[in-house]
Design a protein around this motif. Structure first.
Motif, PDB file in Angstrom:
ATOM      1  N   GLY A 127      -9.260   2.470 -12.420  1.00  0.00           N
ATOM      2  CA  GLY A 127      -9.447   3.788 -11.837  1.00  0.00           C
ATOM      3  C   GLY A 127      -8.354   4.143 -10.846  1.00  0.00           C
ATOM      4  N   GLY A 128      -8.681   5.070  -9.939  1.00  0.00           N
ATOM      5  CA  GLY A 128      -7.660   5.586  -9.042  1.00  0.00           C
ATOM      6  C   GLY A 128      -7.965   5.446  -7.570  1.00  0.00           C
ATOM      7  N   GLY A 129      -8.905   4.575  -7.205  1.00  0.00           N
ATOM      8  CA  GLY A 129      -9.230   4.370  -5.798  1.00  0.00           C
ATOM      9  C   GLY A 129      -8.104   3.683  -5.044  1.00  0.00           C
ATOM     10  N   ARG A 130      -8.271   3.572  -3.742  1.00  0.00           N
ATOM     11  CA  ARG A 130      -7.227   2.964  -2.904  1.00  0.00           C
ATOM     12  C   ARG A 130      -6.942   1.522  -3.304  1.00  0.00           C
ATOM     13  N   LEU A 131      -7.979   0.720  -3.384  1.00  0.00           N
ATOM     14  CA  LEU A 131      -7.802  -0.674  -3.743  1.00  0.00           C
ATOM     15  C   LEU A 131      -7.280  -0.813  -5.177  1.00  0.00           C
ATOM     16  N   ALA A 132      -7.758   0.054  -6.051  1.00  0.00           N
ATOM     17  CA  ALA A 132      -7.315   0.015  -7.451  1.00  0.00           C
ATOM     18  C   ALA A 132      -5.826   0.311  -7.566  1.00  0.00           C
ATOM     19  N   ARG A 133      -5.334   1.249  -6.781  1.00  0.00           N
ATOM     20  CA  ARG A 133      -3.904   1.568  -6.825  1.00  0.00           C
ATOM     21  C   ARG A 133      -3.056   0.394  -6.357  1.00  0.00           C
ATOM     22  N   VAL A 134      -3.511  -0.299  -5.322  1.00  0.00           N
ATOM     23  CA  VAL A 134      -2.780  -1.468  -4.831  1.00  0.00           C
ATOM     24  C   VAL A 134      -2.821  -2.582  -5.878  1.00  0.00           C
ATOM     25  N   THR A 153       8.906  -6.518  -2.804  1.00  0.00           N
ATOM     26  CA  THR A 153       7.725  -6.339  -1.954  1.00  0.00           C
ATOM     27  C   THR A 153       6.630  -7.306  -2.374  1.00  0.00           C
ATOM     28  N   GLY A 154       6.427  -7.463  -3.674  1.00  0.00           N
ATOM     29  CA  GLY A 154       5.448  -8.422  -4.170  1.00  0.00           C
ATOM     30  C   GLY A 154       5.793  -9.846  -3.797  1.00  0.00           C
ATOM     31  N   ARG A 155       7.070 -10.194  -3.843  1.00  0.00           N
ATOM     32  CA  ARG A 155       7.494 -11.550  -3.466  1.00  0.00           C
ATOM     33  C   ARG A 155       7.271 -11.826  -1.989  1.00  0.00           C
ATOM     34  N   VAL A 156       7.555 -10.847  -1.153  1.00  0.00           N
ATOM     35  CA  VAL A 156       7.342 -11.017   0.294  1.00  0.00           C
ATOM     36  C   VAL A 156       5.861 -11.230   0.576  1.00  0.00           C
ATOM     37  N   SER A 158       4.123  -5.353 -10.333  1.00  0.00           N
ATOM     38  CA  SER A 158       5.111  -6.194  -9.662  1.00  0.00           C
ATOM     39  C   SER A 158       5.203  -7.568 -10.311  1.00  0.00           C
ATOM     40  N   SER A 159       4.065  -8.176 -10.586  1.00  0.00           N
ATOM     41  CA  SER A 159       4.094  -9.510 -11.191  1.00  0.00           C
ATOM     42  C   SER A 159       4.660  -9.469 -12.604  1.00  0.00           C
ATOM     43  N   CYS A 160       4.360  -8.424 -13.354  1.00  0.00           N
ATOM     44  CA  CYS A 160       4.901  -8.319 -14.717  1.00  0.00           C
ATOM     45  C   CYS A 160       6.400  -8.037 -14.705  1.00  0.00           C
ATOM     46  N   LEU A 161       6.857  -7.243 -13.759  1.00  0.00           N
ATOM     47  CA  LEU A 161       8.292  -6.967 -13.685  1.00  0.00           C
ATOM     48  C   LEU A 161       9.077  -8.189 -13.222  1.00  0.00           C
ATOM     49  N   SER A 162       8.453  -9.038 -12.432  1.00  0.00           N
ATOM     50  CA  SER A 162       9.167 -10.231 -11.975  1.00  0.00           C
ATOM     51  C   SER A 162       9.271 -11.282 -13.080  1.00  0.00           C
ATOM     52  N   THR A 163       8.410 -11.196 -14.075  1.00  0.00           N
ATOM     53  CA  THR A 163       8.469 -12.091 -15.239  1.00  0.00           C
ATOM     54  C   THR A 163       8.548 -11.234 -16.505  1.00  0.00           C
ATOM     55  N   ARG A 164       9.600 -10.463 -16.605  1.00  0.00           N
ATOM     56  CA  ARG A 164       9.713  -9.461 -17.683  1.00  0.00           C
ATOM     57  C   ARG A 164       9.613 -10.049 -19.078  1.00  0.00           C
ATOM     58  N   ASN A 165      10.412 -11.060 -19.367  1.00  0.00           N
ATOM     59  CA  ASN A 165      10.440 -11.613 -20.727  1.00  0.00           C
ATOM     60  C   ASN A 165       9.083 -12.193 -21.123  1.00  0.00           C
ATOM     61  N   PHE A 166       8.432 -12.875 -20.211  1.00  0.00           N
ATOM     62  CA  PHE A 166       7.108 -13.429 -20.469  1.00  0.00           C
ATOM     63  C   PHE A 166       6.103 -12.306 -20.724  1.00  0.00           C
ATOM     64  N   THR A 192       0.834  -1.199   0.000  1.00  0.00           N
ATOM     65  CA  THR A 192       0.000   0.000   0.000  1.00  0.00           C
ATOM     66  C   THR A 192       0.866   1.244   0.000  1.00  0.00           C
ATOM     67  N   TYR A 193       1.939   1.224   0.773  1.00  0.00           N
ATOM     68  CA  TYR A 193       2.862   2.348   0.808  1.00  0.00           C
ATOM     69  C   TYR A 193       3.430   2.613  -0.582  1.00  0.00           C
ATOM     70  N   LEU A 194       3.882   1.564  -1.250  1.00  0.00           N
ATOM     71  CA  LEU A 194       4.427   1.722  -2.602  1.00  0.00           C
ATOM     72  C   LEU A 194       3.354   2.173  -3.583  1.00  0.00           C
ATOM     73  N   ALA A 195       2.135   1.685  -3.409  1.00  0.00           N
ATOM     74  CA  ALA A 195       1.066   2.045  -4.326  1.00  0.00           C
ATOM     75  C   ALA A 195       0.782   3.543  -4.283  1.00  0.00           C
TER      76      ALA A 195
END
Length: 106
Positions: free
Chosen positions: A30-37, A78-81, A44-52, A2-5
């Motif tokens: 959109g831009g709500g709290r849950l949407a930002r997270v 953070t996503g992995r943790v 995070s998931s896309c960056l952890s599997t960049r080539n895919f 949430t902090y990062l979001a």
């Protein structure tokens, strides 16, 4: 996450501005709290599997190459943790239910 979001999402989306994932998520979530997270978790998931993600068309190869390594590391770890803690919670819940069914837990 949430902090990062709230602190780093705009910066991350700026670097990934040509990626289909970011364009679609901004439009649909959109831009709500849950949407930002949710948007940060998807980045995070896309960056952890960049080539895919590049092969599937979610991320643009040029955007990924320009993305700051420090920010990517912070988002991905953070996503992995979070993933590890969710898995541990599911395992412990399953073990507790198993022990409860055996009558070992009062």
């Amino acid at each position: 996450m949430t902090y990062l979001a709230f602190k780093e999402l705009d910066r991350a989306e700026y670097y990934l501005r040509n990626s289909n994932l970011v364009k679609a998520n901004k439009r649909y979530l959109g831009g709500g709290r849950l949407a930002r997270v949710m948007r940060m978790l998807q980045i995070s998931s896309c960056l952890s599997t960049r080539n895919f993600s590049i092969r599937k068309g979610q991320l643009d190869a040029g955007d990924v190459s320009e993305f700051p390594e420090e920010l990517a590391r912070q988002i991905v770890w953070t996503g992995r943790v979070i993933l590890v803690f969710v898995i541990l919670m599911l395992i412990s819940s399953g073990c507790y239910n198993h022990l409860e069914n055996k009558g070992w837990v009062i």
